[in-house]
Design a protein around this motif. Sequence first.
Motif, PDB file in Angstrom:
ATOM      1  N   ASP A 277      39.014  52.213  40.380  1.00  0.00           N
ATOM      2  CA  ASP A 277      37.889  52.927  39.772  1.00  0.00           C
ATOM      3  C   ASP A 277      38.187  53.313  38.315  1.00  0.00           C
ATOM      4  N   LEU A 278      38.701  52.358  37.549  1.00  0.00           N
ATOM      5  CA  LEU A 278      39.101  52.622  36.167  1.00  0.00           C
ATOM      6  C   LEU A 278      38.177  52.000  35.120  1.00  0.00           C
ATOM      7  N   VAL A 279      37.091  51.359  35.544  1.00  0.00           N
ATOM      8  CA  VAL A 279      36.174  50.741  34.589  1.00  0.00           C
ATOM      9  C   VAL A 279      35.064  51.733  34.249  1.00  0.00           C
ATOM     10  N   ASP A 280      34.893  51.975  32.946  1.00  0.00           N
ATOM     11  CA  ASP A 280      33.870  52.907  32.468  1.00  0.00           C
ATOM     12  C   ASP A 280      32.581  52.208  32.057  1.00  0.00           C
ATOM     13  N   GLU A 281      32.689  50.939  31.675  1.00  0.00           N
ATOM     14  CA  GLU A 281      31.538  50.253  31.092  1.00  0.00           C
ATOM     15  C   GLU A 281      31.668  48.747  31.309  1.00  0.00           C
ATOM     16  N   TYR A 282      30.518  48.101  31.501  1.00  0.00           N
ATOM     17  CA  TYR A 282      30.460  46.643  31.597  1.00  0.00           C
ATOM     18  C   TYR A 282      29.518  46.146  30.514  1.00  0.00           C
TER      19      TYR A 282
ATOM     20  N   HIS B 288      38.788  54.761  27.106  1.00  0.00           N
ATOM     21  CA  HIS B 288      37.593  54.179  27.707  1.00  0.00           C
ATOM     22  C   HIS B 288      37.885  52.713  28.039  1.00  0.00           C
ATOM     23  N   VAL B 289      37.510  52.226  29.228  1.00  0.00           N
ATOM     24  CA  VAL B 289      37.752  50.842  29.636  1.00  0.00           C
ATOM     25  C   VAL B 289      36.421  50.095  29.699  1.00  0.00           C
ATOM     26  N   ILE B 290      36.332  49.027  28.898  1.00  0.00           N
ATOM     27  CA  ILE B 290      35.124  48.207  28.824  1.00  0.00           C
ATOM     28  C   ILE B 290      35.462  46.816  29.346  1.00  0.00           C
ATOM     29  N   VAL B 291      34.723  46.353  30.337  1.00  0.00           N
ATOM     30  CA  VAL B 291      34.874  44.984  30.836  1.00  0.00           C
ATOM     31  C   VAL B 291      33.792  44.140  30.178  1.00  0.00           C
ATOM     32  N   THR B 292      34.206  43.016  29.579  1.00  0.00           N
ATOM     33  CA  THR B 292      33.257  42.087  28.976  1.00  0.00           C
ATOM     34  C   THR B 292      33.336  40.767  29.719  1.00  0.00           C
TER      35      THR B 292
END
Length: 183
Positions: A135-140, A3-7
């Motif tokens: 299109d690899l980000v799952d969550e921000y 899962h990829v999360i951007v903060t």
Amino acid sequence: MGHVIVTGFVSLDGIVTDPDGSDGTPAGGWAFRHGPETHGGDKFRLGELMDTGVLLLGRNTWELFSRLWPNRTDEFSTRMNKMAKAVVSHSMTDVSAFPNSTVIEGSLTGYVRSEPRTMAVAGSVSVIRALQAEDLVDEYRLMTLPTIVGAGERMFGPTDTPVHLRLASVAQTGAASLATYVR
């Protein structure tokens, strides 16, 4: 793929440039003008991810973090120092200044697609943009502060394809709001 999360810290007008003032921009430091309750500790609610996941950083953010975190000994800093870190850089070879750091071999997208653990991206607009393009980000997890910066880079660049997200949660954190958006 994990899962990829951007903060990230985001101003009310969508700017992510120089929230702590370390880049020396005229408006820099805008995120830290709102007090420690807004930016201290586990503000992005990473929780157990700090024990089991990977912090994904670009070179500039890694260099900043490597000057800040290793000398701190509070509970959050200790966890940050123990956390696995993957650094995106074509020029770095020595990452010993920040414990548990490794330089990504090969491409960023190849690494992300092959990494089974959850990954959290901190800062690193170029890394975020590369992941967005594939299109690899799952969550921000965006900490929005009540400041209008006026100029600088935005979290989201131009795109030909809309991305539809769902608001999963929102919480007040000091003067800011932490909103979590998921696919």
